[in-house]
Each structure stands twice: as structure tokens, then as C-alpha cells.
Design an enzyme around this catalytic site. Structure first.
Site, PDB file in Angstrom:
ATOM      1  N   ILE A  16       0.815  -1.218   0.000  1.00 40.44           N
ATOM      2  CA  ILE A  16       0.000   0.000   0.000  1.00 40.44           C
ATOM      3  C   ILE A  16       0.855   1.278   0.000  1.00 40.44           C
ATOM      4  CG2 ILE A  16      -0.326   0.287   2.506  1.00 40.44           C
ATOM      5  CD1 ILE A  16      -3.362   0.778   1.818  1.00 40.44           C
ATOM      6  N   ASN A  29      -2.814   0.651  15.645  1.00 36.68           N
ATOM      7  CA  ASN A  29      -3.319   0.167  16.928  1.00 36.68           C
ATOM      8  C   ASN A  29      -3.675   1.387  17.768  1.00 36.68           C
ATOM      9  OD1 ASN A  29      -0.908   0.975  18.472  1.00 36.68           O
ATOM     10  ND2 ASN A  29       0.082  -0.657  17.298  1.00 36.68           N
ATOM     11  N   GLY A  37       3.464  -4.933  10.693  1.00 39.96           N
ATOM     12  CA  GLY A  37       2.575  -5.073   9.548  1.00 39.96           C
ATOM     13  C   GLY A  37       2.497  -3.813   8.707  1.00 39.96           C
ATOM     14  N   ASP A  39       1.172  -0.996   9.407  1.00 41.04           N
ATOM     15  CA  ASP A  39       1.492   0.177  10.229  1.00 41.04           C
ATOM     16  C   ASP A  39       2.997   0.466  10.175  1.00 41.04           C
ATOM     17  OD1 ASP A  39       1.170   2.217  12.062  1.00 41.04           O
ATOM     18  OD2 ASP A  39       0.793   0.907  13.777  1.00 41.04           O
ATOM     19  N   SER A 128      -7.412  -5.399  10.221  1.00 35.02           N
ATOM     20  CA  SER A 128      -7.637  -6.425  11.278  1.00 35.02           C
ATOM     21  C   SER A 128      -7.357  -7.867  10.873  1.00 35.02           C
ATOM     22  CB  SER A 128      -9.072  -6.362  11.844  1.00 35.02           C
ATOM     23  OG  SER A 128      -9.173  -5.349  12.803  1.00 35.02           O
ATOM     24  N   THR A 129      -7.048  -8.110   9.600  1.00 36.73           N
ATOM     25  CA  THR A 129      -6.908  -9.514   9.188  1.00 36.73           C
ATOM     26  C   THR A 129      -5.485 -10.051   9.331  1.00 36.73           C
ATOM     27  OG1 THR A 129      -6.487  -9.052   6.844  1.00 36.73           O
ATOM     28  CG2 THR A 129      -8.796  -9.205   7.531  1.00 36.73           C
ATOM     29  N   VAL A 131      -2.257  -9.355  12.336  1.00 36.80           N
ATOM     30  CA  VAL A 131      -2.002  -9.643  13.749  1.00 36.80           C
ATOM     31  C   VAL A 131      -3.295  -9.642  14.579  1.00 36.80           C
ATOM     32  CG1 VAL A 131      -0.875  -8.707  15.814  1.00 36.80           C
ATOM     33  CG2 VAL A 131       0.375  -8.825  13.673  1.00 36.80           C
ATOM     34  N   TYR A 132      -4.275  -8.848  14.196  1.00 31.47           N
ATOM     35  CA  TYR A 132      -5.518  -8.765  14.969  1.00 31.47           C
ATOM     36  C   TYR A 132      -6.438  -9.972  14.763  1.00 31.47           C
ATOM     37  CZ  TYR A 132      -4.828  -4.114  17.011  1.00 31.47           C
ATOM     38  OH  TYR A 132      -4.377  -3.046  17.756  1.00 31.47           O
TER      39      TYR A 132
HETATM   40  P1  ADP Z   1      -4.027  -5.640  11.951  1.00 33.24           P
HETATM   41  O1  ADP Z   1      -3.302  -5.464  13.258  1.00 33.24           O
HETATM   42  O2  ADP Z   1      -5.130  -4.635  11.750  1.00 33.24           O
HETATM   43  O3  ADP Z   1      -4.443  -7.043  11.715  1.00 33.24           O
HETATM   44  P2  ADP Z   1      -1.731  -5.996  10.136  1.00 33.24           P
HETATM   45  O4  ADP Z   1      -0.817  -4.952   9.612  1.00 33.24           O
HETATM   46  O5  ADP Z   1      -1.158  -7.038  11.023  1.00 33.24           O
HETATM   47  O6  ADP Z   1      -2.941  -5.205  10.834  1.00 33.24           O
HETATM   48  O7  ADP Z   1      -2.426  -6.730   8.930  1.00 33.24           O
HETATM   49  C1  ADP Z   1      -3.452  -6.187   8.134  1.00 33.24           C
HETATM   50  C2  ADP Z   1      -3.253  -6.623   6.701  1.00 33.24           C
HETATM   51  O8  ADP Z   1      -2.266  -5.792   6.092  1.00 33.24           O
HETATM   52  C3  ADP Z   1      -2.738  -8.059   6.541  1.00 33.24           C
HETATM   53  O9  ADP Z   1      -3.493  -8.663   5.504  1.00 33.24           O
HETATM   54  C4  ADP Z   1      -1.292  -7.877   6.106  1.00 33.24           C
HETATM   55  O10 ADP Z   1      -0.881  -8.920   5.259  1.00 33.24           O
HETATM   56  C5  ADP Z   1      -1.405  -6.589   5.322  1.00 33.24           C
HETATM   57  N1  ADP Z   1      -0.161  -5.841   5.083  1.00 33.24           N
HETATM   58  C6  ADP Z   1       1.034  -5.899   5.731  1.00 33.24           C
HETATM   59  N2  ADP Z   1       1.919  -5.045   5.180  1.00 33.24           N
HETATM   60  C7  ADP Z   1       1.272  -4.425   4.144  1.00 33.24           C
HETATM   61  C8  ADP Z   1       1.635  -3.462   3.155  1.00 33.24           C
HETATM   62  N3  ADP Z   1       2.858  -2.920   3.119  1.00 33.24           N
HETATM   63  N4  ADP Z   1       0.696  -3.080   2.242  1.00 33.24           N
HETATM   64  C9  ADP Z   1      -0.543  -3.605   2.265  1.00 33.24           C
HETATM   65  N5  ADP Z   1      -0.954  -4.504   3.161  1.00 33.24           N
HETATM   66  C10 ADP Z   1      -0.056  -4.924   4.085  1.00 33.24           C
END
Ligand code: ADP
Length: 178
Positions: A16, A29, A37, A39, A128-129, A131-132
Site C-alpha cells: 500500500i 493500533n 505489519g 502500520d 484487522s486480518t 495480527v488482529y
Molecule cells: P491488523 O493489526 O489490523 O491485523 P496488520 O498490519 O497485522 O494489521 O495486517 C493487516 C493486513 O495488512 C494483513 O493482511 C497484512 O498482510 C497486510 N499488510 C502488511 N503489510 C502491508 C503493506 N505494506 N501493504 C498492504 N498490506 C499490508
């Protein structure tokens, strides 16, 4: 990449932080002080200006942290977007603790805020999909329902899936276009 709803919804696989949109949504968070992730990626690429702006929000508007289902805006720092919208999705607790409603709210509040800011395009990760722990399959119809509500409000709503598995699953299960 796949375009749905007359090209107003773009579904893609990728990172993204490389996507061009007026607003990029961060699955943050409650602390707003960074995490892993998506974030972590947004702060890493966007630079320290974003964290500085998040700290200000903690000092003023949300001293105890941003509650799940809410959204706030900061600069996008070095990202090409105009804004980063930080929202907090639900932590999965089995599915009977309002997780669906909180996920819907995280998407909806982000869209509302982007609209208020005059954004014409917005990009979402799969909130949320990761770590959450919210089950990806269960998130799909929920995401589709909120996107449908706002599809006419934006020129482009971009759904960005990090893994090709999530991308394929979304396209299989999506209810935006049959
Ligand atoms: P949450 O804590 O809300 O679950 P995460 O970051 O752990 O947030 O995961 C949310 C989604 O973002 C997951 O599907 C993860 O694979 C995805 N993700 C991680 N890094 C990126 C990135 N650089 N761009 C887009 N999506 C990402």
C-alpha cells in the site's frame, strides 16, 4: 489488478505504501505510536513526520488512545498521498464481541473522514486480518457492504491485498459485482 463497479473500485495485490491515492488508510493500533505489519511499513516509508503527528493527536484529542472503530488523519509524510488516515480495527475475540460492527465502523469512519477532507481516492489495506486475527473470509462481505455505501462518493476506492492469496480470495467472495 481488477476493476469493479464501473472502475470505481480497484482491487489489487501489492504494498500500500506504493499506491497512488489522496488518502492511504493505516490499520493502526490504539496507541497510534507504530507497530508491525502495514502500520510499520507506512511509518517506515512515510518517515518520522507521521509519528510526530500521531504523538500530537495522543497529547490532545485521544490521550488514552484511539478507540477501535474510529479514525484520525495525519500528514502522509514522504508518501505520495495527501493524507494518512489511521483507524483501529477490532481484535478478534471469537466473533461475538462486536467485531463485525467495529470492522464496519473502521472502514466507514475512514471513508467519512476522507470525504470531509475532499479526497477523491482512498486506499485500504485488509484491516484487522493480520495480527488482529479477524478471519479474512469473514471480512470480505463486510468490506464490500461499506464500499458499496460509498462507491458513488469517491472516484476510486482501492483495496490493497498484501498476499496474492488474499487478493484471489477477495475476488472469489466479493459481493460488489457478480
Ligand atoms: P491488523 O493489526 O489490523 O491485523 P496488520 O498490519 O497485522 O494489521 O495486517 C493487516 C493486513 O495488512 C494483513 O493482511 C497484512 O498482510 C497486510 N499488510 C502488511 N503489510 C502491508 C503493506 N505494506 N501493504 C498492504 N498490506 C499490508
Amino acid at each position: 489488478m481488477k476493476r469493479l463497479c464501473d472502475g470505481r473500485v480497484v482491487v489489487m495485490q501489492g504494498d500500500i505504501t506504493t499506491v497512488e491515492a489522496d488518502a492511504i488508510v493505516n490499520a493502526a493500533n490504539s496507541t497510534l505510536l507504530g507497530g508491525g505489519g502495514v502500520d510499520g511499513a507506512i511509518h517506515r516509508v512515510g518517515g518520522p513526520e507521521i509519528l510526530e503527528a500521531c504523538r500530537k493527536i495522543r497529547e490532545t484529542e485521544w490521550p488514552e488512545g484511539l478507540p477501535p472503530g474510529r479514525a484520525v488523519v495525519t500528514t502522509a509524510g514522504r508518501l505520495s498521498a495527501k493524507y494518512v488516515i489511521h483507524t483501529v480495527g477490532p481484535i478478534w475475540r471469537g466473533g461475538n464481541h462486536g467485531e463485525d460492527e467495529t470492522l464496519l465502523s473502521a472502514y466507514r469512519e475512514s471513508l467519512k473522514l476522507a470525504y470531509k477532507l475532499g479526497c477523491k481516492s482512498i486506499a485500504f489495506p485488509a484491516i484487522s486480518t493480520g495480527v488482529y486475527g479477524f478471519p479474512f473470509e469473514r471480512s470480505v462481505p463486510l468490506v464490500c457492504s461499506v464500499v458499496k455505501e460509498y462507491v458513488s462518493v469517491f472516484e476510486k476506492i482501492i483495496l490493497v491485498f498484501f498476499s496474492s492469496r488474499d487478493y484471489e480470495t477477495f475476488l472469489l467472495l466479493q459481493t460488489l459485482e457478480r
